[in-house]
Design an enzyme around this catalytic site. Structure first.
Site, mmCIF file in Angstrom:
data_model
loop_
_atom_site.group_PDB
_atom_site.id
_atom_site.type_symbol
_atom_site.label_atom_id
_atom_site.label_comp_id
_atom_site.label_asym_id
_atom_site.label_seq_id
_atom_site.Cartn_x
_atom_site.Cartn_y
_atom_site.Cartn_z
ATOM 1 N N ASP A 171 0.799 -1.228 0.000
ATOM 2 C CA ASP A 171 0.000 0.000 0.000
ATOM 3 C C ASP A 171 0.830 1.275 0.000
ATOM 4 O O ASP A 171 0.302 2.347 0.294
ATOM 5 C CB ASP A 171 -0.940 0.004 1.203
ATOM 6 C CG ASP A 171 -0.199 -0.017 2.534
ATOM 7 O OD1 ASP A 171 1.002 -0.319 2.547
ATOM 8 O OD2 ASP A 171 -0.835 0.274 3.566
ATOM 9 N N GLU A 172 2.093 1.192 -0.353
ATOM 10 C CA GLU A 172 2.968 2.349 -0.168
ATOM 11 C C GLU A 172 4.088 2.308 -1.201
ATOM 12 O O GLU A 172 4.669 1.255 -1.452
ATOM 13 C CB GLU A 172 3.540 2.286 1.249
ATOM 14 C CG GLU A 172 4.355 3.458 1.687
ATOM 15 C CD GLU A 172 4.858 3.276 3.110
ATOM 16 O OE1 GLU A 172 5.517 4.191 3.606
ATOM 17 O OE2 GLU A 172 4.607 2.204 3.722
#
Length: 359
Positions: free
Chosen positions: A104-105
């Site tokens: 997610d990053e």
């Protein structure tokens, strides 16, 4: 030389937000991804749950005490990976210089971008808009001239935030940062810094490099640069992370008994939480110790089963500690990591996680 244009994109409560997206009955309610069992760990918590103090890596039983009406939902890692791939496809519309940090990053270098958009903040705005429109999720983005500041900026206005740290404002911005906000400063390091009367960026900047290296080792040189807004690390698209780990440097040296009974359980719990959040699967555990004279030793063991929970990690960690020939020596640092990822994970670089400089 032109300044680089770096964007850090961080999805908002990624796993939990996907569950709320796919299950309308969960929207607006406190939910946790994980298992509501004695041995369970919260892999992710919705913002509604966070208001009660529920956090990722927290034991499920503790989370339920904080929020008795917390709703648990099972981990759907295959879905999270598929959504992550969709997010990365959006990133690649603008640049191929994408460095995944986790599902997610990611960092993006948009200095030279495909559409030829001059302002990085406009690219970040477009990416956020496309993620919302196409995937019905929100992301926070930080924009600056290096990775350190871009990451701090993405945290500044979460959730669904967009913040830019311009070079002309960087020095003033960094000076006001609490020391805990610096990348690489965890709880233990923050305590050590406070003991040295360093509580913010301005006080960190006032210390010379030799002082910081003396107290924090190689990481001290990194802190010295960060305090001055300097971070030359490139965005590395091909970077392949093959382990998940955590370590802690102690303000006061710990005994072998304290390590076995108190410190290793805490590290094992933290590591289990990080494994749950990342979806990383490996079966080799490495114990790292550092003595007061800075001599470092490691011991590792590979087991047939995948290491995912504290109950599997801790006994193995204690066995490795027992095998370590340390006599009555004390320790200034302890660390645990899981490696040897399964073949399926080697196929996708965004399926792996290494939380750097955490302590």
């Amino acid at each position: 030389m032109n300044q680089r244009k770096i964007i850090h994109v961080d999805m908002d409560a990624f796993y939990a937000s996907i569950e709320q997206r796919d299950h309308p009955e969960y929207r607006g309610k406190p939910i946790a991804v994980g298992r509501p069992e004695m041995r369970g760990v919260v892999a992710a918590a919705s913002y509604e749950a966070r208001r009660f103090g529920v956090r990722s890596a927290m034991p499920s039983m503790k989370a339920l005490k904080l929020c008795p009406h917390l709703i648990f939902t099972r981990n759907r890692m295959d879905v999270y990976k598929a959504v992550s791939a969709q997010i990365h496809a959006i990133f690649h519309r603008y640049t191929d210089l994408v460095e995944p940090l986790s599902l997610d990053e990611a960092f993006l270098d948009v200095t030279e971008n495909k559409p030829g958009i001059p302002l990085a903040v406009d690219i970040a705005r477009r990416i956020k808009k496309e993620i919302r429109r196409e995937l019905h999720l929100t992301a926070s983005a930080g924009v600056s001239y290096n990775k350190f500041l871009a990451k701090i900026a993405s945290d500044y206005r979460k959730p669904d935030g967009l913040f830019t740290i311009h070079p002309s404002r960087a020095e003033k911005f960094i000076a006001a940062l609490p020391i805990e906000a610096f990348w690489g400063v965890g709880h233990a390091t923050a305590e050590r810094m406070r003991a040295l009367s360093i509580t913010n960026g301005a006080q960190l900047r006032a210390r010379d490099k030799d002082f910081l290296v003396r107290h924090f080792g190689k990481t001290g040189a990194i802190f010295y640069n960060f305090a001055r807004g300097v971070d030359d690390r490139p965005v590395e698209p091909s970077r392949m992370r093959k382990s998940v780990g955590c370590e802690e440097t102690y303000r006061e040296n710990v005994t072998r008994a304290e390590a076995l009974e108190q410190r290793l359980p805490l590290l094992a719990e933290e590591l289990a939480g990080r494994l749950a959040r990342s979806g990383f699967r490996g079966n080799t555990l490495t114990l790292k110790v550092k003595f007061p004279d800075f001599v470092q030793k490691t011991r590792c063991a590979t087991v047939p089963e995948i290491l995912t929970e504290k109950e599997g990690i801790l006994p193995l960690a204690r066995t490795l500690m027992e095998e370590l020939d340390s006599g009555d020596r004390t320790f200034r640092l302890l660390g645990l990591s899981v490696s040897h990822p399964q073949e399926e994970q080697r196929q996708g670089i965004w399926e792996q996680l290494w939380l750097e400089l955490e302590y």
